[in-house]
Motif scaffolding. Sequence first.
Motif, PDB file in Angstrom:
ATOM      1  N   ALA A   9     -27.640 -13.384 -34.048  1.00 54.83           N
ATOM      2  CA  ALA A   9     -26.866 -13.836 -32.893  1.00 54.83           C
ATOM      3  C   ALA A   9     -26.518 -15.314 -33.007  1.00 54.83           C
ATOM      4  O   ALA A   9     -25.386 -15.723 -32.734  1.00 54.83           O
ATOM      5  CB  ALA A   9     -27.658 -13.576 -31.613  1.00 54.83           C
ATOM      6  N   VAL A  10     -27.484 -16.125 -33.439  1.00 54.30           N
ATOM      7  CA  VAL A  10     -27.237 -17.556 -33.626  1.00 54.30           C
ATOM      8  C   VAL A  10     -26.214 -17.767 -34.727  1.00 54.30           C
ATOM      9  O   VAL A  10     -25.351 -18.654 -34.639  1.00 54.30           O
ATOM     10  CB  VAL A  10     -28.560 -18.287 -33.950  1.00 54.30           C
ATOM     11  N   ALA A  11     -26.293 -16.948 -35.794  1.00 51.33           N
ATOM     12  CA  ALA A  11     -25.344 -17.080 -36.893  1.00 51.33           C
ATOM     13  C   ALA A  11     -23.922 -16.770 -36.448  1.00 51.33           C
ATOM     14  O   ALA A  11     -22.961 -17.398 -36.902  1.00 51.33           O
ATOM     15  CB  ALA A  11     -25.753 -16.155 -38.044  1.00 51.33           C
ATOM     16  N   ILE A  12     -23.777 -15.808 -35.540  1.00 46.23           N
ATOM     17  CA  ILE A  12     -22.440 -15.439 -35.074  1.00 46.23           C
ATOM     18  C   ILE A  12     -21.883 -16.493 -34.121  1.00 46.23           C
ATOM     19  O   ILE A  12     -20.749 -16.968 -34.286  1.00 46.23           O
ATOM     20  CB  ILE A  12     -22.486 -14.059 -34.388  1.00 46.23           C
ATOM     21  N   ASN A  13     -22.674 -16.871 -33.122  1.00 47.08           N
ATOM     22  CA  ASN A  13     -22.229 -17.889 -32.156  1.00 47.08           C
ATOM     23  C   ASN A  13     -23.455 -18.447 -31.452  1.00 47.08           C
ATOM     24  O   ASN A  13     -24.039 -17.778 -30.585  1.00 47.08           O
ATOM     25  CB  ASN A  13     -21.244 -17.293 -31.142  1.00 47.08           C
ATOM     26  N   ALA A  14     -23.855 -19.652 -31.806  1.00 48.61           N
ATOM     27  CA  ALA A  14     -25.066 -20.254 -31.257  1.00 48.61           C
ATOM     28  C   ALA A  14     -24.948 -20.505 -29.758  1.00 48.61           C
ATOM     29  O   ALA A  14     -25.925 -20.329 -29.014  1.00 48.61           O
ATOM     30  CB  ALA A  14     -25.382 -21.560 -31.988  1.00 48.61           C
ATOM     31  N   ASP A  15     -23.760 -20.886 -29.293  1.00 45.48           N
ATOM     32  CA  ASP A  15     -23.588 -21.175 -27.863  1.00 45.48           C
ATOM     33  C   ASP A  15     -23.749 -19.914 -27.015  1.00 45.48           C
ATOM     34  O   ASP A  15     -24.422 -19.925 -25.974  1.00 45.48           O
ATOM     35  CB  ASP A  15     -22.211 -21.801 -27.617  1.00 45.48           C
ATOM     36  N   VAL A  16     -23.143 -18.827 -27.462  1.00 41.64           N
ATOM     37  CA  VAL A  16     -23.272 -17.567 -26.732  1.00 41.64           C
ATOM     38  C   VAL A  16     -24.711 -17.069 -26.776  1.00 41.64           C
ATOM     39  O   VAL A  16     -25.246 -16.561 -25.788  1.00 41.64           O
ATOM     40  CB  VAL A  16     -22.312 -16.507 -27.310  1.00 41.64           C
ATOM     41  N   ALA A  17     -25.367 -17.219 -27.943  1.00 45.54           N
ATOM     42  CA  ALA A  17     -26.762 -16.800 -28.066  1.00 45.54           C
ATOM     43  C   ALA A  17     -27.646 -17.586 -27.095  1.00 45.54           C
ATOM     44  O   ALA A  17     -28.556 -17.024 -26.467  1.00 45.54           O
ATOM     45  CB  ALA A  17     -27.245 -17.004 -29.496  1.00 45.54           C
ATOM     46  N   ALA A  18     -27.375 -18.870 -26.941  1.00 41.44           N
ATOM     47  CA  ALA A  18     -28.158 -19.689 -26.014  1.00 41.44           C
ATOM     48  C   ALA A  18     -27.957 -19.222 -24.573  1.00 41.44           C
ATOM     49  O   ALA A  18     -28.905 -19.185 -23.776  1.00 41.44           O
ATOM     50  CB  ALA A  18     -27.764 -21.155 -26.160  1.00 41.44           C
ATOM     51  N   LEU A  19     -26.726 -18.840 -24.224  1.00 39.31           N
ATOM     52  CA  LEU A  19     -26.455 -18.341 -22.880  1.00 39.31           C
ATOM     53  C   LEU A  19     -27.177 -17.016 -22.608  1.00 39.31           C
ATOM     54  O   LEU A  19     -27.470 -16.686 -21.460  1.00 39.31           O
ATOM     55  CB  LEU A  19     -24.946 -18.146 -22.689  1.00 39.31           C
ATOM     56  N   GLN A  20     -27.474 -16.271 -23.686  1.00 46.83           N
ATOM     57  CA  GLN A  20     -28.191 -15.005 -23.552  1.00 46.83           C
ATOM     58  C   GLN A  20     -29.708 -15.191 -23.557  1.00 46.83           C
ATOM     59  O   GLN A  20     -30.454 -14.214 -23.539  1.00 46.83           O
ATOM     60  CB  GLN A  20     -27.787 -14.063 -24.690  1.00 46.83           C
ATOM     61  N   GLY A  21     -30.167 -16.439 -23.577  1.00 43.49           N
ATOM     62  CA  GLY A  21     -31.594 -16.710 -23.497  1.00 43.49           C
ATOM     63  C   GLY A  21     -32.289 -16.928 -24.828  1.00 43.49           C
ATOM     64  O   GLY A  21     -33.520 -17.009 -24.880  1.00 43.49           O
TER      65      GLY A  21
END
Length: 294
Positions: free
Chosen positions: A173-185
Amino acid sequence: MSSSLIASALVSGLVNGALYALLGLAVILIFRTTAVANFAQGEVGMLSAFAFLMFILPVGLPFWAAWLATLAFGALCGAATYLVLLRVRPAAGHLNLTVRTLGLYTLVYAAAVYWWGEGEPYRVPSLFGPTAVSLAGFNVSQDQLGTMGVALVLAAVFLLFFRFTRVGLAMRAVAINADVAALQGVDVRRVVLLAWMVACALSAAVALLVAPTSFLGTDLMRPYLLKAFTAAILGGMYSFPGVLVGGVILGLSESLAAMALSIHFRETFVFVVLLLVLLLRPAGIFGSVQRVRV
């Protein structure tokens, strides 16, 4: 050209290709999670191999336990690299971070030359026996068979880890998009730290597989890192299966080229393959062109 010579070249190419692919997995893991091309990846492996020979083996641990301790040492080196070198002012930009790894490469290499340069090359005991095994009419050393087996197991564990474990899915998830992964917790910093640890443990494993046959020296991993980057580019910098295929293709190609032409063409051939891929297929075999609207 005898069939035994061709078979020997194929086995050698497969073994080398497996090592390039394994180190390439480490390169891609860091590149995908942090967008950093880690030029110190090989030097961490070399340092781990020296730690294995100078500090861990003399303690008297069983050989397999010394191997595992060395992998742990490599992981700690990865954690230290991220926490000390990269986490400080991370907003400096990806090029800045990549140049920091070049500085680390120079520092580790210089320190290794200072401490161990006079006595190199060193002989490192192998996990496998030195004898040969007859296979389909030609001999294959136990080192080659063991190296291939360990590389396949580690690659399989790596891919399964990223596909089926919670931490592996977080890394994806971080590899795909770190910002979106952070929003997902997802704790992005923790995940990136773990990625560096796994990548450097893989580098230590490759160094331990290479050292018994190549002998341990301060330049042990230099050619392997170049070929790992080539395998990663050949397969696609965002594809884990791609780097495995790229490593095998590169290993077989350079081995057959050395047999057909000359062993002196091995390194030149790698550069030719790298240039052709960058010119003809920049995204790699399994990669896709990223289009950005401006």
